[in-house]
Design an enzyme around this catalytic site. Sequence first.
Site, short mmCIF file in Angstrom:
data_model
loop_
_atom_site.label_atom_id
_atom_site.label_comp_id
_atom_site.label_asym_id
_atom_site.label_seq_id
_atom_site.Cartn_x
_atom_site.Cartn_y
_atom_site.Cartn_z
N HIS A 161 -33.34 -79.16 -12.09
CA HIS A 161 -34.06 -80.42 -12.15
C HIS A 161 -33.47 -81.37 -11.11
CE1 HIS A 161 -36.09 -83.92 -13.41
NE2 HIS A 161 -35.01 -84.52 -13.87
N ASN A 207 -37.11 -87.88 -8.10
CA ASN A 207 -37.22 -87.23 -9.41
C ASN A 207 -38.68 -87.34 -9.87
OD1 ASN A 207 -37.15 -86.40 -12.05
ND2 ASN A 207 -35.42 -87.71 -12.66
N CYS A 267 -37.38 -84.83 -18.94
CA CYS A 267 -37.29 -84.07 -17.69
C CYS A 267 -37.14 -82.57 -17.92
CB CYS A 267 -36.13 -84.60 -16.84
SG CYS A 267 -36.48 -86.23 -16.16
O1 UT7 Z 1 -33.98 -87.18 -14.99
C1 UT7 Z 1 -33.74 -88.04 -16.04
C2 UT7 Z 1 -32.30 -88.15 -16.29
N1 UT7 Z 1 -31.71 -89.18 -15.48
C3 UT7 Z 1 -30.61 -88.95 -14.78
O2 UT7 Z 1 -30.12 -87.85 -14.72
C4 UT7 Z 1 -29.96 -90.13 -14.08
C5 UT7 Z 1 -28.46 -90.09 -14.24
N2 UT7 Z 1 -27.78 -91.24 -13.68
C6 UT7 Z 1 -27.67 -91.45 -12.33
O3 UT7 Z 1 -28.19 -90.69 -11.54
C7 UT7 Z 1 -26.82 -92.59 -11.86
O4 UT7 Z 1 -26.08 -93.09 -12.94
C8 UT7 Z 1 -27.62 -93.75 -11.21
C9 UT7 Z 1 -28.22 -93.24 -9.89
C10 UT7 Z 1 -28.72 -94.21 -12.12
C11 UT7 Z 1 -26.69 -94.91 -10.90
O5 UT7 Z 1 -25.62 -94.48 -10.09
P1 UT7 Z 1 -24.12 -94.81 -10.49
O6 UT7 Z 1 -23.28 -94.26 -9.45
O7 UT7 Z 1 -23.89 -94.35 -11.89
O8 UT7 Z 1 -24.09 -96.39 -10.39
P2 UT7 Z 1 -23.71 -97.45 -11.51
O9 UT7 Z 1 -24.84 -97.61 -12.47
O10 UT7 Z 1 -22.36 -97.15 -12.05
O11 UT7 Z 1 -23.62 -98.76 -10.63
C12 UT7 Z 1 -22.56 -98.94 -9.67
C13 UT7 Z 1 -22.82 -100.21 -8.90
C14 UT7 Z 1 -23.15 -101.41 -9.78
O12 UT7 Z 1 -22.60 -102.55 -9.16
P3 UT7 Z 1 -21.23 -103.21 -9.69
O13 UT7 Z 1 -21.49 -103.57 -11.14
O14 UT7 Z 1 -20.20 -102.13 -9.54
O15 UT7 Z 1 -21.05 -104.38 -8.79
C15 UT7 Z 1 -24.65 -101.51 -9.72
O16 UT7 Z 1 -25.12 -102.82 -9.94
O17 UT7 Z 1 -23.97 -100.01 -8.06
C16 UT7 Z 1 -24.92 -101.06 -8.30
N3 UT7 Z 1 -26.25 -100.52 -8.09
C17 UT7 Z 1 -26.85 -100.53 -6.90
N4 UT7 Z 1 -26.46 -100.99 -5.69
C18 UT7 Z 1 -27.32 -100.83 -4.67
C19 UT7 Z 1 -27.07 -99.93 -9.00
N5 UT7 Z 1 -28.20 -99.57 -8.40
C20 UT7 Z 1 -28.11 -99.91 -7.10
C21 UT7 Z 1 -28.95 -99.79 -5.98
N6 UT7 Z 1 -28.51 -100.26 -4.80
N7 UT7 Z 1 -30.16 -99.21 -6.06
#
Ligand code: UT7
Length: 328
Positions: A253, A283, A113
Amino acid sequence: MNAAITGIGGFVPEYILTNKELSTMVDTSDEWIMSRIGIKERRILKGEGLGTSDMGTQAVKQLLKKTNTKPEEVDLLICTTVTPDMQFPATANIICDKVGIKDAFSFDMNAGCSGFLFGMSTAAKFIQSGQYKKVVLVGADKMSAIVDYTDRSVSPIFGDGAGAVLFEPTNENVGIIDEMLHVDGAGRKHLHQKAGGSVKPASHKTVDAREHFIYQEGQQVFKAAVKGMADISVDMMKKHNLSSEDIAWLIPHQANMRIISATAKRMNLPPEKVMINIERFGNTTDATLPLLLWEWEKQLKKGDKLIFATFGAGFTWGAIYLKWAYEN
Ligand code: UT7
């Protein structure tokens, strides 16, 4: 001699994939995506046989038209992408062919990115060498080609698009003033595409295991992105003695609204000074920065002090301090 951006072109595909439609494909909701990422919808390139070069070509054609540049005047075209049309030849070569750029050389760059940011540095060096007068930098990605639409943790994030800028020499006090660019290859374990390269060529097994899609450990990347983008932007401000009043715009970004807000907060910048299109485009990887410039072009004034900041796969991250060179 300095290297200045003297024009912008952009392209986003027509098809809009909304959170509502995505919710019919994976177990997610508009509420979760808006609160955790800040994306409402993203553009998707539909159509058999269409790829990254087709979007890049549209952006470059618009750029050349807007800047009254003939294809034969372009000396060099660089395309930054993580979704090239094919492994080889370079997508940049394909764009040149489709646009009718015949007297230039061209190549691709991949810095996740941060591709467009690293590309800005590279394009500027070719201008500053004195050897090249018109360098086109394209950032283009068809992320939908490598997103697994059965994976709810990745599918809401990405969209397709392309942007292109023209770099030209200037003797005025505008253009790229400074850059801070970094990589940490150890970060690759948190964000990569497992198969399709030389380590793990495509096979029935890799396809069955869905290893040709983006693999991301979201939280690890999130933590590194917040620190990487915020620290580097503040470092750039300190190095040049810039206060938040001095900066006209932050051009960050667009990976996650929370990463953007954390960076702006550390820089003490109000939201009105931050360019944001993540809500509408998601993104778009290499296209985020040029698409922001494309939409904000009319608001930019000559001499405006801009900070570009990125974080991405690699890990790669950095900031560029640029003084804007023209107004419309
Ligand atoms: O540009 C390239 C570089 N990439 C980035 O900068 C991405 C950086 N990371 C992020 O933006 C975030 O970490 C994500 C958007 C990918 C994920 O958000 P998060 O707040 O870190 O969520 P998480 O992975 O900690 O997941 C929290 C919960 C989980 O459920 P449990 O285990 O707590 O029950 C996930 O299964 O949210 C759940 N979850 C979702 N729920 C509904 C993950 N994705 C989704 C979804 N809808 N789409």
